[in-house]
Design an enzyme around this catalytic site. Structure first.
Site, PDB file in Angstrom:
ATOM      1  CG  ASN A 179      93.560   7.649  19.613  1.00  0.00           C
ATOM      2  OD1 ASN A 179      94.754   7.793  19.839  1.00  0.00           O
ATOM      3  ND2 ASN A 179      93.253   6.654  18.915  1.00  0.00           N
ATOM      4  CD1 TRP A 180      95.243  14.000  21.208  1.00  0.00           C
ATOM      5  CD2 TRP A 180      97.472  14.876  21.693  1.00  0.00           C
ATOM      6  NE1 TRP A 180      95.416  15.137  22.272  1.00  0.00           N
ATOM      7  CE2 TRP A 180      96.506  15.593  22.457  1.00  0.00           C
ATOM      8  CE3 TRP A 180      98.904  14.889  21.771  1.00  0.00           C
ATOM      9  CZ2 TRP A 180      97.073  16.660  23.199  1.00  0.00           C
ATOM     10  CZ3 TRP A 180      99.238  15.819  22.506  1.00  0.00           C
ATOM     11  CH2 TRP A 180      98.442  16.715  23.124  1.00  0.00           C
ATOM     12  CE  LYS A 181      92.262   8.152  15.478  1.00  0.00           C
ATOM     13  NZ  LYS A 181      91.449   8.078  14.171  1.00  0.00           N
ATOM     14  CD  GLU A 200      87.392   4.096  18.072  1.00  0.00           C
ATOM     15  OE1 GLU A 200      87.526   5.374  18.360  1.00  0.00           O
ATOM     16  OE2 GLU A 200      88.133   3.517  17.791  1.00  0.00           O
ATOM     17  CD  GLU A 236      93.256   4.969  12.988  1.00  0.00           C
ATOM     18  OE1 GLU A 236      92.374   5.770  12.604  1.00  0.00           O
ATOM     19  OE2 GLU A 236      94.109   5.212  13.974  1.00  0.00           O
ATOM     20  N   GLY A 242      87.043   9.320  11.233  1.00  0.00           N
ATOM     21  CA  GLY A 242      87.874   9.996  10.380  1.00  0.00           C
ATOM     22  C   GLY A 242      87.129  10.390   9.066  1.00  0.00           C
ATOM     23  CG  HIS A 285      92.006   2.633  17.288  1.00  0.00           C
ATOM     24  ND1 HIS A 285      91.949   2.907  15.863  1.00  0.00           N
ATOM     25  CD2 HIS A 285      91.243   3.576  17.639  1.00  0.00           C
ATOM     26  CE1 HIS A 285      91.238   3.950  15.680  1.00  0.00           C
ATOM     27  NE2 HIS A 285      90.820   4.408  16.895  1.00  0.00           N
ATOM     28  CB  SER A 294      82.949  11.691  12.947  1.00  0.00           C
ATOM     29  OG  SER A 294      83.836  11.105  11.740  1.00  0.00           O
ATOM     30  N   GLY A 331      88.959  11.549  18.308  1.00  0.00           N
ATOM     31  CA  GLY A 331      90.040  11.392  17.418  1.00  0.00           C
ATOM     32  C   GLY A 331      90.552  12.917  17.182  1.00  0.00           C
ATOM     33  N   GLY A 332      90.031  13.350  15.907  1.00  0.00           N
ATOM     34  CA  GLY A 332      90.599  14.575  15.563  1.00  0.00           C
ATOM     35  C   GLY A 332      90.328  15.570  16.133  1.00  0.00           C
TER      36      GLY A 332
END
Length: 241
Positions: free
Chosen positions: A8-10, A157, A92, A163, A90, A202, A223-224
Site C-alpha cells: 500500500n503506497w498510500k 491492521e 486512515e 507507521g 483502511h 509495520s 505500508g512504508g
C-alpha cells in the site's frame, strides 16, 4: 496455501520511479502472490511496467458507479485501467475521512460488481486494546463491513502499529487472526474457512518471516516498506521460509 504480499503506497510514489521499481520486482517471487496498490494516477503506468504475474490494485473507490461526484473515482474505471484488487476500509480512511463500516460494505459491493477483489481492513486503536475491547471492535467491523456473500480478503491492521514502528507480538497476531477466522466462518460459512487474512502493521524484512509463519496469517499488507522494491521483495521471500 499461497500467501499474498500486498504493498500500500498510500500517497507516495512518482511516475518517474515506476520503471526502476517494476524492473526490481522482475517476475516476482515464485509461489507468492504480489500486489502493489499505488495512488490512482500510477495504476495504469505500473500495470504496464510490471510483469503480468504481479497484480496492481487501488486504495479506494466511490460507492456510485458514475455521476456527478467530484473527486471520486469509479470502481469500473479502476478495473479498466488495470486494477484487479482494491483496499477498502483502511484505518486512515475510517479516521481521516470518517468512513463507517456501512460505507465500506457498500463500496465493497460496488467493487465486486466491477470485477475488483476487495481487501477489507479491520483493526483496533491502542485505547480500544487497552480497554480490552480489541476483539469486540474487530468483530463489529467485520460484521458491518462485509456484504452477504463476500468474496475477497481481509486485512488485520492494529491501528497502533501502523507507521509507528511498533509491531504486535506473535501472540497478539495469532489471537486476533484466530478471532477473525472464527468470525468469518460464522458470517460467511464455508468461504470463511479459507479466506486469506493478511497482517498489516509495520511489517518489515526483519520481522516478516516470524509474522508470516504465524497461524492464520495468509500474507501481509505492507505500508512504508513497500515503497522500496528491495524491501518489498525481501518480505515476499520471507513468505517461503
Amino acid at each position: 496455501m499461497r500467501q499474498m504480499i500486498a504493498g500500500n503506497w498510500k500517497m507516495n510514489g512518482t511516475l518517474a520511479g515506476i520503471a526502476a521499481y517494476a524492473a526490481a520486482l522482475g517476475q516476482g517471487v515464485a509461489g507468492v502472490d504480489l500486489l502493489i496498490c499505488p495512488p490512482y494516477p500510477l495504476i495504469g503506468p505500473l500495470r504496464a511496467a510490471c510483469a503480468p504475474g504481479i497484480a496492481v490494485g487501488a486504495q479506494d473507490c466511490a460507492v456510485e458507479q458514475s455521476g456527478a461526484h467530484t473527486g471520486d473515482v469509479a470502481a469500473g474505471l479502476l478495473a479498466e485501467i488495470g486494477a484487479s484488487h482494491i483496499i477498502l476500509g483502511h484505518s486512515e480512511r475510517r479516521a481521516d475521512h470518517n468512513e463507517r463500516s456501512a460505507l465500506v460494505r457498500d463500496k465493497s459491493r460496488t467493487a465486486i460488481a466491477a470485477g475488483l477483489t476487495p481487501i477489507i481492513c479491520v483493526g483496533e486503536t491502542l485505547a480500544e486494546r487497552d480497554a480490552g475491547e480489541a476483539e469486540t471492535v474487530v468483530r463489529a467491523q467485520l460484521a458491518g463491513s462485509l456484504p452477504d456473500g463476500f468474496t475477497g480478503l481481509v486485512a488485520y491492521e492494529p491501528v497502533w502499529a501502523i507507521g509507528t514502528g511498533k509491531t504486535a507480538t506473535e501472540t497478539d497476531v495469532q489471537a486476533m487472526h484466530a478471532t477473525i477466522r472464527a468470525a468469518l466462518k460464522k458470517q460467511l460459512g464455508e468461504p470463511g474457512e479459507t479466506m486469506l487474512i493478511l497482517y498489516g502493521g509495520s511489517v518489515k524484512p526483519t520481522n516478516a518471516a516470524t509474522l508470516l509463519a504465524t497461524p492464520e496469517v495468509g500474507g501481509a499488507l505492507v505500508g512504508g516498506a513497500s515503497l522500496t522494491a528491495t524491501d518489498f521483495m525481501a518480505i515476499a521471500e520471507a513468505a517461503l521460509r
